[in-house]
Design a protein around this motif. Structure first.
Motif: not given
Length: 307
Positions: A101-104, A117-132
């Protein structure tokens, strides 16, 4: 294990050596491991004493691997890679989904450029951004990690300092050509772009301007809108350094010749209770801390304990 400890001391010594050898620099190794530079130097010295040989040649602030250091680095790097691969294949009670959860503004202006860089380093992690834009109090919402602005030490969670607050006025190149501004007093003579709901006193133009002035202040409800208005030449904005740095580097915004200001506020990475036990959350947390450390080197980046 007892023979290994006699040979190298602690495993921390190996980790410090591997990072220093890979970076060719004790300071950069310290930034990666989120410790002070003397800790890296001390651990390497302990390893050298245990092995009975020098691993680095030290030339002032520069270091270079010795032949023995090169030989040992190859073995250590191979061992670490084997451990990492084995760890990735272990069965876990972890679906790999991490909610952040992070501000816009933080998401679009600081985090988004580094996500590749994150996606390349951790292809097995699905990062869900909750932007508010307005963060609710703790206890609401289903999230694992949160980037939150304040002074830290919130009750019931662990919080890690990410980015210090540094603010300075910025404006578009066209606006700067039309208005010569080189003092705080002159700011009161041009339109100023104001975030309506702000947490830091430094994001309020009233804290910057001397008394006796009635400037033109244009209000916006989100920080992204403030910066967009500045880009279009509608006035001067208060630039939060880590959010405007790229625009300034590109020349899209000009940093005005007015002294920057800092405060005790900063962005923190907050870990929800129980989430840190998940391997995917721990890796995401460490990646975010390393990202901040690369942008803003500091020492002693430990967790702020829950109150």
């Amino acid at each position: 294990m007892s023979d290994l400890r006699k040979a190298i001391g602690t495993l921390d010594n190996l980790v410090a050596f591997e990072a220093a050898a890979r970076h060719g620099n004790f300071t950069r190794a310290a930034r990666e491991l989120l410790v002070a530079q003397p800790a890296i130097s001390r651990r390497v010295q302990q390893l050298e004493q245990a092995l009975g040989t020098e691993l680095f040649e030290r030339r002032g602030t520069r270091i270079q691997l010795t032949p023995a250091g090169n030989q040992f680095r190859s073995v250590v790097a191979t061992a670490f890679q084997s451990i990492e691969q084995a760890a990735k294949t272990l069965p876990r009670n972890d679906d790999g989904i991490v909610s952040l959860r992070v501000n816009v503004a933080a998401a679009s202006l600081w985090l988004m450029p580094a996500l590749g860089d994150f996606y390349a380093s951790f292809p097995d992690i699905r990062l869900h951004l909750v932007c508010i834009d307005e963060l609710p109090e703790f206890g609401g919402g289903n999230f694992d990690l949160e980037i939150r602005f304040g002074i830290g030490a919130w009750p019931g969670v662990e919080s890690y300092p990410l980015l210090e607050e540094t603010i300075y006025p910025v404006a578009s190149p066209d606006f700067c050509k039309a208005h010569a501004i080189d003092s705080v007093e002159q700011l009161a003579t041009v339109p100023l772009l104001q975030l309506t709901n702000f947490s830091s006193p430094l994001m309020n133009w009233e804290a910057w301007l001397p008394g006796g002035h009635t400037p033109i202040i244009r209000h916006f409800t989100t920080y992204a809108m403030v910066l967009e208005a500045a880009l279009f030449g509608h006035g001067v904005a208060l630039g939060w350094h880590h959010y405007v740095r790229r625009a300034v580097d590109r020349g899209d915004l000009i940093r005005l010749p007015i002294e920057e200001r800092k405060s005790d506020y900063r962005e923190f990475l907050v870990v929800k209770p129980g989430a840190s036990s998940r391997f995917s959350v721990e890796r995401t947390k460490n990646w975010l801390l390393e990202l901040a450390a690369r942008e803003e080197p500091r020492q002693g980046r430990g967790a702020v304990p829950a109150a």
